[in-house]
Design a protein around this motif. Structure first.
Motif, PDB file in Angstrom:
ATOM      1  N   ASN A  74      30.713  11.305  82.318  1.00  0.00           N
ATOM      2  CA  ASN A  74      29.464  11.544  81.602  1.00  0.00           C
ATOM      3  C   ASN A  74      28.314  11.269  82.558  1.00  0.00           C
ATOM      4  O   ASN A  74      28.285  10.237  83.217  1.00  0.00           O
ATOM      5  CB  ASN A  74      29.345  10.598  80.396  1.00  0.00           C
ATOM      6  N   GLU A  75      27.381  12.206  82.619  1.00  0.00           N
ATOM      7  CA  GLU A  75      26.225  12.028  83.489  1.00  0.00           C
ATOM      8  C   GLU A  75      25.218  11.110  82.827  1.00  0.00           C
ATOM      9  O   GLU A  75      24.924  11.246  81.640  1.00  0.00           O
ATOM     10  CB  GLU A  75      25.587  13.378  83.803  1.00  0.00           C
ATOM     11  N   ILE A  76      24.712  10.170  83.602  1.00  0.00           N
ATOM     12  CA  ILE A  76      23.668   9.271  83.109  1.00  0.00           C
ATOM     13  C   ILE A  76      22.565   9.221  84.164  1.00  0.00           C
ATOM     14  O   ILE A  76      22.796   9.537  85.332  1.00  0.00           O
ATOM     15  CB  ILE A  76      24.205   7.846  82.826  1.00  0.00           C
ATOM     16  N   LYS A  77      21.383   8.847  83.741  1.00  0.00           N
ATOM     17  CA  LYS A  77      20.263   8.702  84.669  1.00  0.00           C
ATOM     18  C   LYS A  77      19.847   7.236  84.628  1.00  0.00           C
ATOM     19  O   LYS A  77      19.521   6.698  83.576  1.00  0.00           O
ATOM     20  CB  LYS A  77      19.110   9.611  84.251  1.00  0.00           C
ATOM     21  N   LEU A  78      19.897   6.593  85.786  1.00  0.00           N
ATOM     22  CA  LEU A  78      19.603   5.173  85.882  1.00  0.00           C
ATOM     23  C   LEU A  78      18.607   4.967  87.014  1.00  0.00           C
ATOM     24  O   LEU A  78      18.892   5.329  88.155  1.00  0.00           O
ATOM     25  CB  LEU A  78      20.907   4.408  86.156  1.00  0.00           C
ATOM     26  N   ASP A  79      17.453   4.444  86.719  1.00  0.00           N
ATOM     27  CA  ASP A  79      16.378   4.253  87.700  1.00  0.00           C
ATOM     28  C   ASP A  79      16.031   5.551  88.426  1.00  0.00           C
ATOM     29  O   ASP A  79      15.817   5.571  89.632  1.00  0.00           O
ATOM     30  CB  ASP A  79      16.760   3.178  88.730  1.00  0.00           C
ATOM     31  N   GLY A  80      16.040   6.669  87.705  1.00  0.00           N
ATOM     32  CA  GLY A  80      15.682   7.960  88.277  1.00  0.00           C
ATOM     33  C   GLY A  80      16.786   8.615  89.092  1.00  0.00           C
ATOM     34  O   GLY A  80      16.591   9.674  89.662  1.00  0.00           O
ATOM     35  N   GLU A  81      17.958   8.005  89.156  1.00  0.00           N
ATOM     36  CA  GLU A  81      19.082   8.539  89.930  1.00  0.00           C
ATOM     37  C   GLU A  81      20.174   9.024  88.967  1.00  0.00           C
ATOM     38  O   GLU A  81      20.521   8.331  88.015  1.00  0.00           O
ATOM     39  CB  GLU A  81      19.639   7.448  90.841  1.00  0.00           C
ATOM     40  N   GLU A  82      20.703  10.220  89.237  1.00  0.00           N
ATOM     41  CA  GLU A  82      21.771  10.756  88.395  1.00  0.00           C
ATOM     42  C   GLU A  82      23.112  10.213  88.867  1.00  0.00           C
ATOM     43  O   GLU A  82      23.478  10.357  90.032  1.00  0.00           O
ATOM     44  CB  GLU A  82      21.766  12.284  88.439  1.00  0.00           C
ATOM     45  N   LEU A  83      23.827   9.580  87.959  1.00  0.00           N
ATOM     46  CA  LEU A  83      25.125   8.983  88.242  1.00  0.00           C
ATOM     47  C   LEU A  83      26.149   9.479  87.234  1.00  0.00           C
ATOM     48  O   LEU A  83      25.793  10.076  86.222  1.00  0.00           O
ATOM     49  CB  LEU A  83      25.030   7.457  88.181  1.00  0.00           C
ATOM     50  N   LEU A  84      27.405   9.214  87.509  1.00  0.00           N
ATOM     51  CA  LEU A  84      28.487   9.535  86.587  1.00  0.00           C
ATOM     52  C   LEU A  84      29.180   8.249  86.177  1.00  0.00           C
ATOM     53  O   LEU A  84      29.353   7.348  86.994  1.00  0.00           O
ATOM     54  CB  LEU A  84      29.534  10.423  87.264  1.00  0.00           C
ATOM     55  N   ILE A  85      29.583   8.188  84.922  1.00  0.00           N
ATOM     56  CA  ILE A  85      30.436   7.093  84.471  1.00  0.00           C
ATOM     57  C   ILE A  85      31.689   7.748  83.906  1.00  0.00           C
ATOM     58  O   ILE A  85      31.600   8.678  83.111  1.00  0.00           O
ATOM     59  CB  ILE A  85      29.715   6.157  83.475  1.00  0.00           C
ATOM     60  N   MET A  86      32.846   7.307  84.401  1.00  0.00           N
ATOM     61  CA  MET A  86      34.098   7.944  83.995  1.00  0.00           C
ATOM     62  C   MET A  86      35.209   6.918  83.916  1.00  0.00           C
ATOM     63  O   MET A  86      35.102   5.835  84.475  1.00  0.00           O
ATOM     64  CB  MET A  86      34.481   9.056  84.973  1.00  0.00           C
ATOM     65  N   ARG A  87      36.269   7.304  83.228  1.00  0.00           N
ATOM     66  CA  ARG A  87      37.453   6.458  83.164  1.00  0.00           C
ATOM     67  C   ARG A  87      38.230   6.585  84.472  1.00  0.00           C
ATOM     68  O   ARG A  87      38.165   7.610  85.133  1.00  0.00           O
ATOM     69  CB  ARG A  87      38.357   6.871  82.005  1.00  0.00           C
ATOM     70  N   GLU A  88      38.963   5.555  84.816  1.00  0.00           N
ATOM     71  CA  GLU A  88      39.734   5.596  86.052  1.00  0.00           C
ATOM     72  C   GLU A  88      40.755   6.732  86.033  1.00  0.00           C
ATOM     73  O   GLU A  88      41.030   7.340  87.063  1.00  0.00           O
ATOM     74  CB  GLU A  88      40.450   4.264  86.283  1.00  0.00           C
ATOM     75  N   GLU A  89      41.276   7.075  84.885  1.00  0.00           N
ATOM     76  CA  GLU A  89      42.281   8.149  84.806  1.00  0.00           C
ATOM     77  C   GLU A  89      41.707   9.519  85.161  1.00  0.00           C
ATOM     78  O   GLU A  89      42.457  10.443  85.459  1.00  0.00           O
ATOM     79  CB  GLU A  89      42.928   8.189  83.427  1.00  0.00           C
ATOM     80  N   GLU A  90      40.372   9.662  85.176  1.00  0.00           N
ATOM     81  CA  GLU A  90      39.739  10.918  85.568  1.00  0.00           C
ATOM     82  C   GLU A  90      39.605  11.044  87.089  1.00  0.00           C
ATOM     83  O   GLU A  90      39.280  12.112  87.588  1.00  0.00           O
ATOM     84  CB  GLU A  90      38.360  11.050  84.919  1.00  0.00           C
ATOM     85  N   VAL A  91      39.841   9.959  87.811  1.00  0.00           N
ATOM     86  CA  VAL A  91      39.790   9.979  89.269  1.00  0.00           C
ATOM     87  C   VAL A  91      41.083  10.616  89.765  1.00  0.00           C
ATOM     88  O   VAL A  91      42.175  10.183  89.412  1.00  0.00           O
ATOM     89  CB  VAL A  91      39.625   8.552  89.845  1.00  0.00           C
ATOM     90  N   LEU A  92      40.946  11.663  90.587  1.00  0.00           N
ATOM     91  CA  LEU A  92      42.115  12.377  91.090  1.00  0.00           C
ATOM     92  C   LEU A  92      42.723  11.700  92.315  1.00  0.00           C
ATOM     93  O   LEU A  92      43.927  11.795  92.546  1.00  0.00           O
ATOM     94  CB  LEU A  92      41.738  13.823  91.441  1.00  0.00           C
ATOM     95  N   GLY A  93      41.896  11.051  93.115  1.00  0.00           N
ATOM     96  CA  GLY A  93      42.409  10.379  94.299  1.00  0.00           C
ATOM     97  C   GLY A  93      41.329   9.647  95.054  1.00  0.00           C
ATOM     98  O   GLY A  93      40.143   9.858  94.827  1.00  0.00           O
TER      99      GLY A  93
END
Length: 105
Positions: A74-93
């Motif tokens: 999920n994309e979030i904006k924190l202090d003007g910077e676009e970041l992603l927050i995701m579950r570890e299972e979504e990490v491919l490698g």
């Protein structure tokens, strides 16, 4: 004021790694037509997944360079910077540096 975010449980906070300007056949591709990068750096990681009464630590940690799916997180904006927050299972490698570790083939 800087806001610090610590993900909960098995979630990780990721900053996308932007690719350089791509030129194909002498044509400059505009930002609106570029795909979002699927590589990122883990900024923060949660404590781990709680399963069967135990906390299982995450395989990724802050500073790891990772590969993830195109529509992950999920994309979030924190202090003007676009970041992603995701579950570890979504990490491919986890991407490692080009050099091999000593003693490994």
């Amino acid at each position: 004021m800087s806001v610090k975010l610590t993900p909960l449980h098995d979630r990780v906070l990721v900053r996308r790694i932007e690719e350089g300007e791509t030129v194909r056949g002498g044509i400059i591709i505009p930002d609106s037509a570029k795909e979002k990068p699927q590589e990122g750096v883990v900024i923060a990681a949660g404590t781990g997944k709680f399963e069967k009464g135990q906390t299982i630590p995450l395989a990724v940690k802050a500073g790891d360079r990772i590969l993830f799916g195109k529509y992950s997180g999920n994309e979030i904006k924190l202090d003007g910077e676009e970041l992603l927050i995701m579950r570890e299972e979504e990490v491919l490698g986890i991407l490692s540096s080009n050099g091999a570790k000593p003693g490994k083939k």
